[in-house]
Design an enzyme around this catalytic site. Structure first.
Site, PDB file in Angstrom:
ATOM      1  N   CYS A 131       0.844  -1.203   0.000  1.00 19.62           N
ATOM      2  CA  CYS A 131       0.000   0.000   0.000  1.00 19.62           C
ATOM      3  C   CYS A 131       0.885   1.261   0.000  1.00 19.62           C
ATOM      4  O   CYS A 131       1.495   1.559  -1.027  1.00 19.62           O
ATOM      5  CB  CYS A 131      -0.989  -0.041   1.157  1.00 19.62           C
ATOM      6  SG  CYS A 131      -2.447   0.971   0.859  1.00 19.62           S
ATOM      7  N   HIS A 153      -3.636  -5.155   0.246  1.00 24.32           N
ATOM      8  CA  HIS A 153      -3.036  -5.616   1.506  1.00 24.32           C
ATOM      9  C   HIS A 153      -3.045  -7.143   1.559  1.00 24.32           C
ATOM     10  O   HIS A 153      -4.029  -7.732   2.036  1.00 24.32           O
ATOM     11  CB  HIS A 153      -3.835  -5.065   2.695  1.00 24.32           C
ATOM     12  CG  HIS A 153      -3.618  -3.610   2.927  1.00 24.32           C
ATOM     13  ND1 HIS A 153      -2.666  -3.139   3.805  1.00 24.32           N
ATOM     14  CD2 HIS A 153      -4.196  -2.524   2.377  1.00 24.32           C
ATOM     15  CE1 HIS A 153      -2.683  -1.817   3.798  1.00 24.32           C
ATOM     16  NE2 HIS A 153      -3.599  -1.416   2.937  1.00 24.32           N
ATOM     17  N   GLU A 210      -1.650  -8.995   3.547  1.00 23.07           N
ATOM     18  CA  GLU A 210      -1.666  -9.483   4.940  1.00 23.07           C
ATOM     19  C   GLU A 210      -3.079  -9.727   5.451  1.00 23.07           C
ATOM     20  O   GLU A 210      -3.276 -10.520   6.366  1.00 23.07           O
ATOM     21  CB  GLU A 210      -0.913  -8.509   5.860  1.00 23.07           C
ATOM     22  CG  GLU A 210      -1.613  -7.188   6.174  1.00 23.07           C
ATOM     23  CD  GLU A 210      -1.359  -6.104   5.133  1.00 23.07           C
ATOM     24  OE1 GLU A 210      -1.027  -6.446   3.978  1.00 23.07           O
ATOM     25  OE2 GLU A 210      -1.521  -4.908   5.469  1.00 23.07           O
TER      26      GLU A 210
HETATM   27  N1  GLN Z   1      -3.174   1.663   3.883  1.00 23.79           N
HETATM   28  C1  GLN Z   1      -2.274   2.476   3.381  1.00 23.79           C
HETATM   29  O1  GLN Z   1      -1.072   2.210   3.390  1.00 23.79           O
HETATM   30  C2  GLN Z   1      -2.764   3.786   2.812  1.00 23.79           C
HETATM   31  C3  GLN Z   1      -1.737   4.467   1.936  1.00 23.79           C
HETATM   32  C4  GLN Z   1      -2.054   5.914   1.662  1.00 23.79           C
HETATM   33  N2  GLN Z   1      -1.978   6.692   2.845  1.00 23.79           N
HETATM   34  C5  GLN Z   1      -3.410   6.030   0.989  1.00 23.79           C
HETATM   35  O2  GLN Z   1      -4.352   6.473   1.605  1.00 23.79           O
HETATM   36  O3  GLN Z   1      -3.543   5.673  -0.157  1.00 23.79           O
END
Ligand code: GLN
Length: 248
Positions: A41, A168, A170
């Site tokens: 992410c 994600h 995970e």
């Molecule tokens: N879950 C995250 O890592 C979010 C990444 C980034 N801050 C976004 O909003 O896209």
């Protein structure tokens, strides 16, 4: 933090600019020194920002989350119009990623499936207008959403293992059912990625559903509750056994 001692680097997600500078440095170190890297992410967004700065020479490349006035916004706010997420601007939950090429590490690790469903939690995305520029310099966006506008997976093909994902992994990874991309990171950190990618078993049991690895791959014994001296019976199991408890 002694990066020189690291066999692998994982840059996780995050919101706001706390720690971003350090994440950029760790990502640059992993890219330049060919250390296995997984960015999740924000970690993927960082990988793209770092590449744009160092390789494309766009010194002020940034996410508009951190610098709304950057002249080179390589990560931008891309809200998703959705009737089920009214009022929220976060792209949340399961979304489909389509592999763009099959000859890449992520597609192989996911068992050569055409697409995968992984969970999301973010607002910002790689700027689709910069994708061609980034790809011409060696980054490869190997996974995208159905529209082709949202970058889901980025890789550096000429690096031993450099993978960034907007989703994600995970969230669906379990100790006995690890995500393909964690398997890849650990295998690469152990110097066993090649043998894992050659494993027939990686693609054989795809789509069997129950008992498979999260998102398609087979279950592998982890010996988490078993004897640490239990002998390995194959390269796959070696990876798991050797890496239980290893901090990457
Ligand atoms: N879950 C995250 O890592 C979010 C990444 C980034 N801050 C976004 O909003 O896209």
């Amino acid at each position: 933090l002694d990066l020189q001692a690291a066999d692998g680097v994982l840059v996780p997600g995050g919101f706001g600019d706390r720690g971003v500078q350090g994440k950029i440095l760790a990502t640059k170190y992993a890219r330049e020194n060919r250390i296995p890297f997984l960015g999740i992410c924000l970690g993927m967004q960082i990988a793209v920002i770092e590449f744009a700065r160092s390789v494309l020479g766009l010194k002020d490349a940034n996410s508009t989350e951190f610098d709304p006035n950057t002249k080179n916004p390589c990560v931008i706010f891309m809200p998703e119009g959705s009737t089920t997420h009214m009022g929220g601007t976060m792209r949340l939950g399961s979304r489909r990623t389509y592999f763009q090429v099959m000859d890449c590490k992520s597609a192989k690790l996911y068992g050569n499936r055409g697409f995968i469903d992984e969970r999301h939690r973010h607002r910002y995305e790689v700027n689709p207008n910069m994708v061609m520029h980034l790809e011409n310099s060696g980054l490869s966006f190997t996974g995208k959403d159905a529209s082709g506008q949202r970058m889901e997976i980025v890789e550096l093909p000429n690096h031993p293992y450099f993978v960034g994902v907007q989703f994600h992994p995970e969230f669906k990874s379990r100790p006995g059912k690890p995500s393909a991309l964690f398997l890849g990171l650990i295998a690469a950190a152990c110097g066993q990625l090649e043998s894992v990618l050659k494993e027939d078993r990686l693609s054989q049991k795809i789509g069997t559903g129950k008992g498979g690895m999260s998102n398609g791959n087979k279950m592998v014994k982890t010996y988490q509750n078993g004897s640490p001296t239990k002998p390995a019976n194959g390269s796959f199991d070696d990876v798991y056994r050797n890496c239980n408890g290893v901090q990457v």
